[in-house]
Write a protein that holds these residues in place. Sequence first.
Motif, PDB file in Angstrom:
ATOM      1  N   TYR A 267      33.094 -65.286  -4.399  1.00 12.36           N
ATOM      2  CA  TYR A 267      33.757 -64.081  -3.883  1.00 12.36           C
ATOM      3  C   TYR A 267      32.779 -62.935  -3.669  1.00 12.36           C
TER       4      TYR A 267
ATOM      5  N   ARG B 101      32.590 -52.623  -7.356  1.00 18.84           N
ATOM      6  CA  ARG B 101      33.996 -52.960  -7.202  1.00 18.84           C
ATOM      7  C   ARG B 101      34.252 -54.450  -7.421  1.00 18.84           C
ATOM      8  N   HIS B 102      33.360 -55.275  -6.887  1.00 18.92           N
ATOM      9  CA  HIS B 102      33.633 -56.712  -6.947  1.00 18.92           C
ATOM     10  C   HIS B 102      33.007 -57.387  -8.160  1.00 18.92           C
TER      11      HIS B 102
ATOM     12  N   ARG C   1      33.803 -55.334 -12.092  1.00 20.02           N
ATOM     13  CA  ARG C   1      35.177 -55.489 -12.581  1.00 20.02           C
ATOM     14  C   ARG C   1      35.365 -56.859 -13.230  1.00 20.02           C
ATOM     15  N   ASN C   2      34.795 -57.907 -12.612  1.00 18.39           N
ATOM     16  CA  ASN C   2      34.907 -59.244 -13.181  1.00 18.39           C
ATOM     17  C   ASN C   2      34.017 -59.414 -14.404  1.00 18.39           C
TER      18      ASN C   2
END
Lengths: 337, 317
Positions: free
Chosen positions: B216, B233-234, B237-238
């Motif tokens: 992703y 953001r990507h 966060r994970n």
Amino acid sequence: MPGETLGLVGESGCGKSVTALSILGLVQRPGRIVGGKILFKGEDLVRMPVDELRDIRGRDIAMIFQDPLSSLNPVLKVGFQIDEAMQAHDKIPKDQIERRGVDLLKEVRVPDAARRANDYPHQFSGGMRQRAMIAMGLSNRPEILIADEPTTALDVTVQAQILELLRDLNEATGTSIMLITHNLGVVAGLCKRVIVMYAGEIVEQGPVEQIFESPQHPYTWSLLRSIPRIDADRRERLRSIEGLPPDLIQLPPGCKFSPRCPYRIERCFRDDPQLKEVAPSQEAACWVTMKRAYAEMGAATITDTRPGAASGVRPPKGVAAKVVDARTIDAAEGPVR
Amino acid sequence: MRGTLIYIGQRLVLIVFTVLVVSFGVFFIVHLLPGNAFVSDRVHGQALQILLHEYGLDQPIPVQYWNWLTGIVLHGSLGVSLYIRGLPITPLVLRELSVSAMLGGAALIITIGLGVTFGVLAAVRQNSWVDYLLTTIAVIGYSVPSFVIASLGILIFGQWLNNLTNGVIYYPEPWTGTYGTLAELSVPAIALGFYTSGQITRITRAAMLDVIQQDYIRTARAKGLVDRVVVLRHALRNALVPVTSILGPTVISIIVGSVVIENIFGIPGLGKEFVESIFQHDYNVTVGVFTIYAVLIGVANLGVDLIYTVIDPRIRY
């Protein structure tokens, strides 16, 4: 060509995906592009600064991937991930983004799109996820959509739906589609033109019907022969191509397919063939070509497709031992009747 | 949503049960300590018996515990001090709790802020001098005990730089004022948070390196997002999911560390009171403070489990 549907086929490890990733400069470290050109509207994407290339990503050339579950961010809402692709570029007016996000989901036939836009990827089914990926790819009305094995992770009925969707979208929006797959059936169903890759190089290209009708490269011919036929004799064994693609770090000299080719001649071990026209708008990189294989080596009736079986040519001394990958030695050195 | 509320309810019941067991254990152990609450008063015989009877200390321990427990449940009172005889300790402990909470909160913010920032920077610049510098700081962080950093902090900021800082950061004994100034708070907070920030740096870095390899992230880049958005953001966060999992131990580490740090800096918080009360045989204070620690740790762990659901929508209770 604008609006074209192009298929890129080959076995696993032939460099199909890397080719596609290179177009957008997405090759993962430590991989990098060492040479060559990728032309888009007269500009070389390989030498383009990252900032400019970023503008092209998602706006002019979009890409969808094999596994839609791992390709969507699990902690962000699907609708948001689609809107984000539009926010990254100024192609879609800001006040229309959210509405267009839902419209796109409708366009790719996600039922109850307005509500589903607020769901997370894990709440979608496999097919729906790939539809969402396609919606994301199409959001900026790109000129090219690269689909890297878009149906591999999906079950057969869903595969058909996704392919149908891609075909409809190609016709409706005029977006060119570059489909990467190892499934020739998928190519036949969607593409107009096909490129066959082997060991990182193009070995044959041309219009789909023509290639399927009369392939000229033995590799293409072998791939096509490997498709199971529903009208085949039930006792007949499934046909495969002996051996594996070569290790791309240790390529054999001459033609890369020579260690596996039933029709190889001595020259194949020495010289690397270049693409040349073998029929109108069809090119192949082969010293023999199937025309000659049919005429001189009885390709129409051949049953033994082991390396060198049809031509009776064995690799010159030293070549096989030096370069042929351990995995392919069995095939290359097998008894030739 | 309803499931989450039921889950919170279940966890609260579990916390109450844990606190009961812990408080009884501590109650039992402190009363087994040699000597008694009035040992420093040098009272003997009849006079001692009268004192013991007055504070209910002549009764069997289970009865004493029952009285203590009913005092909390019925009157919200942790009892009276035995050292400063008859002083209700609830207001005292609550005031000290607010001091400690401020110190611990500042330490938590520093440890998470520093740890996550360092971890992200180290991962994004993997194998560069930035990475090596930050991971070295992290290793120093969890190799050097907090009391060493605390002592150095006092030496540097309170003594050597005292002229430079104009006495803003200065630690008289005992600490004047209830909370100290923000500048005064920063040194003990860093000393307290530095150790765990090293661990958070390591985990954040490892998680980021793992996440950056994910499909992703490739999708996010293929969309044409700028690197800052891709990372923050990507990826971040994970990556915060595994980081969250050590927040529980981090809170515990900060609570435990505060006992040491408060004594070094002379901060009038729970940790300092805890140690003093043990030496003073002030049973009720010891048990009261310990019980508050048990509640804090239970609630902190519940909080961490709820943070998971905020970060990762796939986690639901």
